[in-house]
Design an enzyme around this catalytic site. Structure first.
Site, short mmCIF file in Angstrom:
data_model
loop_
_atom_site.label_atom_id
_atom_site.label_comp_id
_atom_site.label_asym_id
_atom_site.label_seq_id
_atom_site.Cartn_x
_atom_site.Cartn_y
_atom_site.Cartn_z
N HIS A 53 -2.12 -9.44 8.77
CA HIS A 53 -1.18 -10.29 7.94
C HIS A 53 0.08 -9.78 7.84
O HIS A 53 0.63 -8.83 8.23
CB HIS A 53 -2.07 -10.24 6.50
CG HIS A 53 -1.95 -9.07 5.87
ND1 HIS A 53 -2.59 -8.18 6.07
CD2 HIS A 53 -1.15 -8.25 4.75
CE1 HIS A 53 -2.85 -6.96 5.47
NE2 HIS A 53 -1.45 -6.92 4.54
N ASP B 246 3.17 -9.09 4.84
CA ASP B 246 3.07 -8.90 3.52
C ASP B 246 3.75 -9.99 2.77
O ASP B 246 3.59 -10.35 1.81
CB ASP B 246 3.84 -7.30 3.06
CG ASP B 246 2.66 -6.37 3.20
OD1 ASP B 246 1.34 -6.69 3.55
OD2 ASP B 246 2.87 -5.12 3.44
N HIS C 129 0.50 -6.64 10.76
CA HIS C 129 -0.36 -5.50 10.51
C HIS C 129 -1.79 -5.75 10.05
O HIS C 129 -1.86 -6.88 9.45
CB HIS C 129 0.30 -4.31 9.97
CG HIS C 129 0.55 -4.76 8.34
ND1 HIS C 129 1.62 -5.39 7.76
CD2 HIS C 129 -0.26 -4.43 7.29
CE1 HIS C 129 1.47 -5.32 6.59
NE2 HIS C 129 0.58 -5.18 6.19
N ARG D 62 -11.89 6.20 2.29
CA ARG D 62 -10.44 6.15 2.42
C ARG D 62 -9.82 5.78 1.17
O ARG D 62 -9.97 4.77 0.74
CB ARG D 62 -10.33 5.17 3.49
CG ARG D 62 -8.55 5.03 4.05
CD ARG D 62 -8.47 3.90 4.88
NE ARG D 62 -7.18 3.73 5.42
CZ ARG D 62 -5.98 3.10 4.90
NH1 ARG D 62 -6.31 2.55 3.93
NH2 ARG D 62 -5.04 2.84 5.62
#
Length: 330
Positions: A235, A237, A297, A307
């Site tokens: 996508h 941002d 990204h 994470r």
């Protein structure tokens, strides 16, 4: 009718407007554009129809399969930042997208000298990072997604809980997790990253404003239950979040030590010229980038472990600015 009259008549007739292939392509792409990445909650919209959810998920699955195919076929990978490295500063410059530059003309003090992305392991200390890691772990004891991705937004109070979101500030038992040291550190980290973005991209630091959403994330390998758990889609941002002009992330733990998968991947080029620039998360590592389509990204799926990271976003439009969280510990 004389020849002269015929010529005069043709001149007065309105010309037939032909389709502009460029306009058709641009309009078509806008109609097909979808927002991907972590979808942020609107706490005021509690429910959606089952039919709409099924339809949306089906469209997204097909779109993601298509994007993944075209962006992984014949691509080469560049190791932008390895976990074992200690990087004072590393930058990749890329041409700004025309759409991004066109919008930035409204904010002359915020136009980057160059678009791109950078990584630094020297901005945030291990102590500061550990304090923020402890904060998100303590608060998520009172929530957590039933799927793989949980968020905590200190500004709006949004906290993942099961397949929905709640306001963490409505939970009296969560108050003990918000220590003054944690909130002071949060503000300090935000300020350090804001200054670094201004320096690296050559803009006026006072033209940058913290914007929504800015949030902690916890990602595991649990099966996604809702669209909010589907963090791995490629996508842009700026297309997902209108307010974004500069995006940053602070990684709170380590790739290959605390989790596998979960690398951050920039996708450059098309067809046989595609390049994937991979960032391996490292505790205390900051990555930041211009938020336009020059920085397509995604995050790899986490295959095991947990994470933790913080997304800290900035806008050049003061109308989208948000304040630092203010709690009773202040």
């Amino acid at each position: 009718m004389t020849k002269e009259q015929n010529i005069r008549k043709r001149k007065n007739e309105s010309p037939i407007k032909e389709n502009n292939p460029t306009e058709i392509k641009e309009n078509d792409s806008k109609e097909k554009k979808t927002k991907s990445g972590i979808q942020f909650p609107d706490l005021g919209k509690a429910t959606r129809s089952t039919t709409h959810r099924v339809w949306t998920r089906s469209v997204m699955i097909i779109s993601v399969m298509t994007v993944v195919y075209f962006y992984t076929k014949d691509s080469k990978e560049v190791k932008f930042a390895l976990q074992k490295e200690t990087i004072p500063l590393r930058m990749q410059k890329v041409p700004c997208s025309q759409k991004y530059l066109a919008e930035m003309e409204e904010f002359p003090k915020c136009v980057p000298s160059t678009c791109g992305r950078f990584v630094s392991d020297s901005l945030i200390t291990k102590t500061e990072t550990q304090i923020l890691l402890n904060l998100v772990k303590d608060v998520l004891k009172y929530g957590g997604s039933s799927g793989g991705a949980s968020i905590l937004d200190l500004h709006s109070g949004a906290l993942s809980q099961g397949d929905k979101f709640i306001n963490v500030y409505s939970l009296p038992q969560a108050n003990d997790a918000f220590k003054k040291e944690s909130l002071v550190t949060y503000r300090l980290v935000k300020s350090k990253i804001k200054t670094a973005i201004a320096q690296r991209f050559g803009i006026d630091v006072d033209s940058l404003y913290l914007t929504h959403p800015t949030f902690f994330s916890r990602i595991t390998n649990e099966t996604a239950k809702t669209i909010h758990d589907e963090y791995w889609h490629p996508h842009v941002d700026k297309e997902t979040y209108e307010s974004f002009h500069y995006t940053s992330l602070l990684y709170l733990n380590d790739y290959k030590k605390d989790f596998n998968g979960g690398r951050f991947l920039f996708i450059d080029g098309m067809e046989k010229n595609k390049t994937i620039s991979a960032i391996e998360p490292k505790m205390g590592r900051v990555s930041a980038f211009t938020s336009g389509s020059e920085n397509l990204h995604n995050v790899e799926k986490v295959t095991d472990g947990t994470r933790f990271a913080i997304t800290i976003s900035f806008t050049c439009n003061s109308n989208f600015a948000i304040n630092d969280p203010k709690l009773s510990v202040d």
